[in-house]
Design a protein around this motif. Structure first.
Motif, PDB file in Angstrom:
ATOM      1  N   GLU A   3      55.130  27.285  71.752  1.00 32.05           N
ATOM      2  CA  GLU A   3      55.349  27.167  70.310  1.00 32.05           C
ATOM      3  C   GLU A   3      56.349  26.060  69.991  1.00 32.05           C
ATOM      4  O   GLU A   3      56.499  25.659  68.852  1.00 32.05           O
ATOM      5  CB  GLU A   3      55.836  28.490  69.738  1.00 32.05           C
ATOM      6  N   PHE A   4      57.029  25.565  71.018  1.00 35.98           N
ATOM      7  CA  PHE A   4      58.014  24.506  70.843  1.00 35.98           C
ATOM      8  C   PHE A   4      57.462  23.116  71.204  1.00 35.98           C
ATOM      9  O   PHE A   4      58.193  22.133  71.120  1.00 35.98           O
ATOM     10  CB  PHE A   4      59.255  24.781  71.692  1.00 35.98           C
ATOM     11  N   GLN A 111      66.194  29.621  74.372  1.00 32.38           N
ATOM     12  CA  GLN A 111      64.900  29.796  73.710  1.00 32.38           C
ATOM     13  C   GLN A 111      65.025  30.719  72.499  1.00 32.38           C
ATOM     14  O   GLN A 111      64.455  30.445  71.438  1.00 32.38           O
ATOM     15  CB  GLN A 111      63.888  30.358  74.705  1.00 32.38           C
ATOM     16  N   GLU A 112      65.782  31.802  72.628  1.00 35.52           N
ATOM     17  CA  GLU A 112      65.965  32.733  71.505  1.00 35.52           C
ATOM     18  C   GLU A 112      66.706  32.061  70.342  1.00 35.52           C
ATOM     19  O   GLU A 112      66.330  32.222  69.188  1.00 35.52           O
ATOM     20  CB  GLU A 112      66.731  33.970  71.971  1.00 35.52           C
ATOM     21  N   SER A 115      64.438  29.643  68.594  1.00 39.07           N
ATOM     22  CA  SER A 115      63.530  30.368  67.698  1.00 39.07           C
ATOM     23  C   SER A 115      64.223  30.724  66.387  1.00 39.07           C
ATOM     24  O   SER A 115      63.646  30.551  65.308  1.00 39.07           O
ATOM     25  CB  SER A 115      63.014  31.651  68.365  1.00 39.07           C
ATOM     26  N   LEU A 120      61.328  31.005  63.772  1.00 41.35           N
ATOM     27  CA  LEU A 120      60.165  31.554  64.461  1.00 41.35           C
ATOM     28  C   LEU A 120      60.462  32.979  64.914  1.00 41.35           C
ATOM     29  O   LEU A 120      61.616  33.323  65.182  1.00 41.35           O
ATOM     30  CB  LEU A 120      59.831  30.701  65.692  1.00 41.35           C
ATOM     31  N   LEU A 122      61.027  36.057  67.337  1.00 40.60           N
ATOM     32  CA  LEU A 122      61.483  36.154  68.723  1.00 40.60           C
ATOM     33  C   LEU A 122      60.400  36.779  69.576  1.00 40.60           C
ATOM     34  O   LEU A 122      59.722  37.713  69.148  1.00 40.60           O
ATOM     35  CB  LEU A 122      62.763  36.984  68.814  1.00 40.60           C
ATOM     36  N   ARG A 123      60.264  36.268  70.786  1.00 41.36           N
ATOM     37  CA  ARG A 123      59.289  36.824  71.730  1.00 41.36           C
ATOM     38  C   ARG A 123      59.947  37.922  72.544  1.00 41.36           C
ATOM     39  O   ARG A 123      61.132  37.879  72.814  1.00 41.36           O
ATOM     40  CB  ARG A 123      58.809  35.741  72.698  1.00 41.36           C
TER      41      ARG A 123
END
Length: 124
Positions: A3-4, A111-112, A115, A120, A122-123
């Protein structure tokens, strides 16, 4: 594809090894590094003109604060996140809600925070 992928990033970090670490981690996520700079004056110049989607701002740049860069980015509508070993309590009130990457950090934490800065989900 992440997604990045293709996210254009400005890195403002005065510690060379930390800057390289951030660059590597962001590139692993698919981001493109537009510039990686260590000084406030150069960072302000790039923030004013570069086509970027996000910036990672070290709060303390050799004794100078990166808040002027954050002001420029805010005016342009460019999301940013702070990177600091001091915690978010040292941020001015106007930036108190900004995402903060606490040093030291892991790839997952980066990464968090990325996001959050980009809005975006969070996964897990």
């Amino acid at each position: 594809m992440s997604e990045f992928s293709g996210i254009k990033v400005l890195i403002v970090e005065d510690e060379g090894l930390v800057a390289l670490l951030i660059e590597d981690m962001l590139q692993d996520l698919g981001c493109e590094i537009v510039a990686s700079v260590a000084g406030l004056k150069e960072a302000c110049g790039i923030a004013e003109t570069a086509l970027i989607d996000l910036a990672v701002l070290d709060v303390n740049l050799g004794g100078e604060r990166s808040f002027p860069v954050a002001h420029i980015l805010h005016e342009r509508g460019v999301p940013f996140m702070f990177s600091t070993g001091y915690g978010s309590s040292r941020l001015p009130a106007e930036f108190s809600g900004s995402p903060v990457l606490a040093k030291p950090f892991s790839a997952t934490t980066l990464q968090e925070t990325l996001s959050l800065a980009l809005g975006l989900p969070l996964r897990n």
